[in-house]
Design an enzyme around this catalytic site. Sequence first.
Site, PDB file in Angstrom:
ATOM      1  N   ASP A  11       0.784  -1.237   0.000  1.00 45.04           N
ATOM      2  CA  ASP A  11       0.000   0.000   0.000  1.00 45.04           C
ATOM      3  C   ASP A  11       0.819   1.291   0.000  1.00 45.04           C
ATOM      4  O   ASP A  11       0.514   2.240   0.756  1.00 45.04           O
ATOM      5  CB  ASP A  11      -0.970   0.004   1.197  1.00 45.04           C
ATOM      6  CG  ASP A  11      -1.950  -1.150   1.158  1.00 45.04           C
ATOM      7  OD1 ASP A  11      -1.813  -2.016   0.271  1.00 45.04           O
ATOM      8  OD2 ASP A  11      -2.839  -1.206   2.021  1.00 45.04           O
ATOM      9  N   LYS A  97      -6.653  -5.073  -3.300  1.00 45.40           N
ATOM     10  CA  LYS A  97      -7.434  -5.506  -2.137  1.00 45.40           C
ATOM     11  C   LYS A  97      -8.310  -4.355  -1.675  1.00 45.40           C
ATOM     12  O   LYS A  97      -8.107  -3.210  -2.072  1.00 45.40           O
ATOM     13  CB  LYS A  97      -6.502  -5.934  -1.008  1.00 45.40           C
ATOM     14  CG  LYS A  97      -5.680  -4.782  -0.479  1.00 45.40           C
ATOM     15  CD  LYS A  97      -4.737  -5.248   0.595  1.00 45.40           C
ATOM     16  CE  LYS A  97      -4.028  -4.074   1.221  1.00 45.40           C
ATOM     17  NZ  LYS A  97      -4.929  -3.088   1.851  1.00 45.40           N
ATOM     18  N   CYS A 141      -2.211  -2.668   7.607  1.00 48.50           N
ATOM     19  CA  CYS A 141      -2.070  -3.597   6.478  1.00 48.50           C
ATOM     20  C   CYS A 141      -0.784  -4.402   6.518  1.00 48.50           C
ATOM     21  O   CYS A 141      -0.779  -5.575   6.156  1.00 48.50           O
ATOM     22  CB  CYS A 141      -2.234  -2.845   5.171  1.00 48.50           C
ATOM     23  SG  CYS A 141      -3.944  -2.301   4.957  1.00 48.50           S
TER      24      CYS A 141
HETATM   25  C1  VGL Z   1      -4.740   0.801   5.707  1.00 45.65           C
HETATM   26  C2  VGL Z   1      -6.188   1.816   7.142  1.00 45.65           C
HETATM   27  C3  VGL Z   1      -7.203   1.705   6.222  1.00 45.65           C
HETATM   28  C4  VGL Z   1      -3.351   0.328   5.432  1.00 45.65           C
HETATM   29  C5  VGL Z   1      -5.742   0.664   4.785  1.00 45.65           C
HETATM   30  O1  VGL Z   1      -2.958   0.229   4.244  1.00 45.65           O
HETATM   31  O2  VGL Z   1      -2.620   0.044   6.419  1.00 45.65           O
HETATM   32  N1  VGL Z   1      -4.973   1.360   6.885  1.00 45.65           N
HETATM   33  N2  VGL Z   1      -6.961   1.124   5.051  1.00 45.65           N
END
Ligand code: VGL
Length: 197
Positions: A11, A97, A141
């Site tokens: 991410d 995802k 994540c």
């Molecule tokens: C994430 C909070 C909400 C992450 C993703 O990538 O860690 N954190 N969505």
Amino acid sequence: MTRKNALLIVDMQNDFCPGGALPVADGDLVVPALNRYMEIFKAEGVPIYASRDWHPAKTAHFKEFGGQWPAHCVRKTFGAEFHPDLELPKNAVIITKGDDPDSDGYSAFDGHDDSGRVFDERLRDDRVTHLYVGGLATDYCVKETVLDAVRKGFEVTVLMDAVKGVDVREGDSERAVQEMAESGAEEVTLDKFRIKA
Ligand code: VGL
Ligand code: ZN
């Protein structure tokens, strides 16, 4: 069993960086370390996977619809793009995802490649046994992905100088690191880095 290594970047998207919708403080500062790791892995012919949070505009993950978070990483928006300085190779495998409106999709193991193959299956098809993991966010994540990977029987190494956390509560990232270590994941930094043969 012979080991096959892979790198997973979690991410590393604009919305998780300063100026984004759900910024991790100094989140962008891990990009140079990730680029360095990628250079090392590319030179060794190690496959590189990059997960992306890829939400629909309406999802139970967002506050507005009952979830915890402000809207972020809405698919096909700038905020959902990878950080512009991240030097992903052309053959990096993108793992999408969070595209299911009914689940948070924190773990890359909730994701799938472009052909719809779930990540776990993709890794097994690619014969991967050991995952090196960096990216954002340590306490969400990255943590969920690492714990899933260990549970599923992969060897896991967390790239400690290439992860950063949200820290909704003070100490969340520290606790996440502890949890990952207790689960059996190893930790490494660039200065000590050597790919396991
Ligand atoms: C994430 C909070 C909400 C992450 C993703 O990538 O860690 N954190 N969505
Ligand atoms: Zn999200």
